[in-house]
Design an enzyme around this catalytic site. Structure first.
Site, PDB file in Angstrom:
ATOM      1  N   ALA A  76       0.718  -1.227   0.127  1.00  0.00           N
ATOM      2  CA  ALA A  76      -0.125   0.066   0.197  1.00  0.00           C
ATOM      3  C   ALA A  76       0.786   1.123  -0.010  1.00  0.00           C
ATOM      4  O   ALA A  76       1.923   1.317   0.677  1.00  0.00           O
ATOM      5  CB  ALA A  76      -0.998   0.100   1.121  1.00  0.00           C
ATOM      6  N   GLY A 121       0.832  -5.719   0.384  1.00  0.00           N
ATOM      7  CA  GLY A 121      -0.157  -5.924  -0.446  1.00  0.00           C
ATOM      8  C   GLY A 121       0.728  -6.253  -1.713  1.00  0.00           C
ATOM      9  O   GLY A 121      -0.147  -6.697  -2.421  1.00  0.00           O
ATOM     10  N   GLU A 124       0.423  -9.830  -1.256  1.00  0.00           N
ATOM     11  CA  GLU A 124      -0.969 -10.421  -1.421  1.00  0.00           C
ATOM     12  C   GLU A 124      -1.389 -10.341  -3.184  1.00  0.00           C
ATOM     13  O   GLU A 124      -2.109 -11.224  -3.280  1.00  0.00           O
ATOM     14  CB  GLU A 124      -1.782  -9.393  -0.559  1.00  0.00           C
ATOM     15  CG  GLU A 124      -1.583  -9.665   0.958  1.00  0.00           C
ATOM     16  CD  GLU A 124      -2.329  -8.522   1.736  1.00  0.00           C
ATOM     17  OE1 GLU A 124      -3.171  -9.101   2.644  1.00  0.00           O
ATOM     18  OE2 GLU A 124      -2.195  -7.463   1.597  1.00  0.00           O
ATOM     19  N   GLU A 144       2.445  -6.090   7.686  1.00  0.00           N
ATOM     20  CA  GLU A 144       1.413  -5.058   8.112  1.00  0.00           C
ATOM     21  C   GLU A 144       1.431  -4.596   9.853  1.00  0.00           C
ATOM     22  O   GLU A 144       1.138  -3.617  10.316  1.00  0.00           O
ATOM     23  CB  GLU A 144      -0.074  -5.455   7.727  1.00  0.00           C
ATOM     24  CG  GLU A 144       0.018  -5.250   6.148  1.00  0.00           C
ATOM     25  CD  GLU A 144       0.503  -6.238   5.446  1.00  0.00           C
ATOM     26  OE1 GLU A 144      -0.061  -6.418   4.110  1.00  0.00           O
ATOM     27  OE2 GLU A 144       1.085  -7.156   5.868  1.00  0.00           O
TER      28      GLU A 144
END
Length: 270
Positions: A76, A121, A124, A144
Site C-alpha cells: 500500500a 499488499g 498479497e 502489516e
C-alpha cells in the site's frame, strides 16, 4: 518478445499481448517511481484491468509482472495513507479490496512473476495468483502488523492455504521479510529461477498453459478454488459439477478428436 497490442488502464497498469503468445495476457504493474506502491488510483486501475481480462474469452492465461527493476510491489502507498482521515480510509477500502479480489477472481490461470520486494499488499497480489515464479532477488513478506494494521488484501486467508496455519501465523505475527531461498523452501513461492528470469519463465509457463482447452482451464481453476477447505465428499461434488460443465463442450469434442487424429487441437473455446 514483440508486443502486438497494449492497453493502458489509468496511469499505472498496462495489459500487453505478445507475438507468438496469442492467448496470454501480461498484466504489468507500472508505477516505477513508487516501486509500484498501490495508491487509490493504482488500485482502481488494477480492478479495471482485471474486469476487462476476465471478460476476454480469448485470454487463456495471465501473467502478473512489474516494470520496476528492483521491486514487484512494495504494498500500500503509505505516503498517501498518511494524509487520510479515518473517513478517507473507510471510503478507500472498497477500492483497495477490488484490486486484490480482481486478481483473485480472474477466471483463467494467473502466474505472478516476482523479483525484488514483494511486501504487504504486493505479496498479497502475488498470493492471489495461482502460481508464483520468483527470481533469486525476491524478498517477500506480510509486515502489516509492524505499522499497526493487518494484511487486508487477502493475506490472512491466502497465506495459510499455502503454508498452513502455524507457519502463516509466525510470518504474519513476526512481520519478517523472507528472502528467495527460504521463500521457496517454505512454499511462499512455487518456482525459483535465476536473477532477472522471473518474467521470462512466467510467460513461458503461461504459454504452456494457454495451449490447453480454455473451457477446461477455467473449469479446473474453479474446481480448485471452490474445493479448498471443503471436506472430501463436498470437494468431490464441486469437482463433479465442474466436470459436467465441460463434459459436453465443444472443447471436449475437439480434444478427443484431435487426440485420436494425432494433431494439435483447435479449441473452439466453448
Amino acid at each position: 518478445m514483440t508486443v502486438t497490442s497494449e492497453q493502458r488502464y489509468g496511469e499505472f497498469v498496462v495489459v500487453r499481448r505478445h507475438e507468438g503468445q496469442d492467448h496470454v495476457a501480461e498484466l504489468i504493474l507500472d508505477r516505477p517511481k513508487a516501486m509500484n506502491a498501490v495508491s487509490t488510483d493504482m488500485a482502481r486501475s488494477i480492478a479495471a484491468a482485471c474486469d476487462a481480462l476476465g471478460a476476454d474469452r480469448d485470454v487463456r492465461a495471465a501473467v502478473l509482472t512489474s516494470s520496476h527493476e528492483r521491486a514487484f510491489c512494495v504494498g500500500a502507498d503509505l505516503k498517501e495513507r498518511n494524509s487520510f482521515t479515518d473517513a478517507d480510509l473507510v471510503r478507500q477500502r472498497p477500492t483497495a479490496r477490488a484490486a486484490y479480489t480482481g486478481v483473485l477472481e480472474l477466471p483463467m490461470p494467473v502466474i505472478a512473476a516476482v523479483h525484488g520486494f514483494a511486501l504487504g499488499g504486493g505479496f498479497e497480489l502475488a498470493l492471489a495468483c495461482d502460481v508464483i515464479v520468483a527470481d533469486a532477488t525476491a524478498v517477500v513478506g506480510l509486515p502489516e502488523v509492524s505499522v499497526g494494521v493487518i494484511p487486508g488484501g487477502g493475506g490472512t486467508q491466502l497465506l495459510p492455504r499455502r503454508v498452513g496455519a502455524a507457519r502463516a501465523a509466525e510470518l504474519v505475527f513476526s512481520a519478517r521479510r523472507v528472502e528467495a531461498p527460504e521463500a521457496r523452501e517454505l512454499g511462499l513461492v512455487d518456482e525459483l529461477v535465476e536473477a532477472g528470469r522471473d518474467r521470462e519463465k512466467a510467460l513461458a509457463l503461461g504459454g504452456r498453459i494457454a495451449a490447453n482447452s480454455p473451457v477446461g482451464l477455467r473449469a479446473a481453476k474453479k474446481a480448485l478454488r471452490l474445493g479448498v477447505g471443503l471436506d472430501l465428499r463436498a470437494g468431490l461434488e464441486v469437482e463433479d459439477a465442474a466436470w459436467r460443465s465441460v463434459a459436453f463442450s465443444g472443447d471436449r469434442a475437439e480434444g478427443v478428436a484431435a487426440f485420436n487424429e494425432k494433431r494439435r487441437p483447435d479449441w473452439p473455446g466453448e
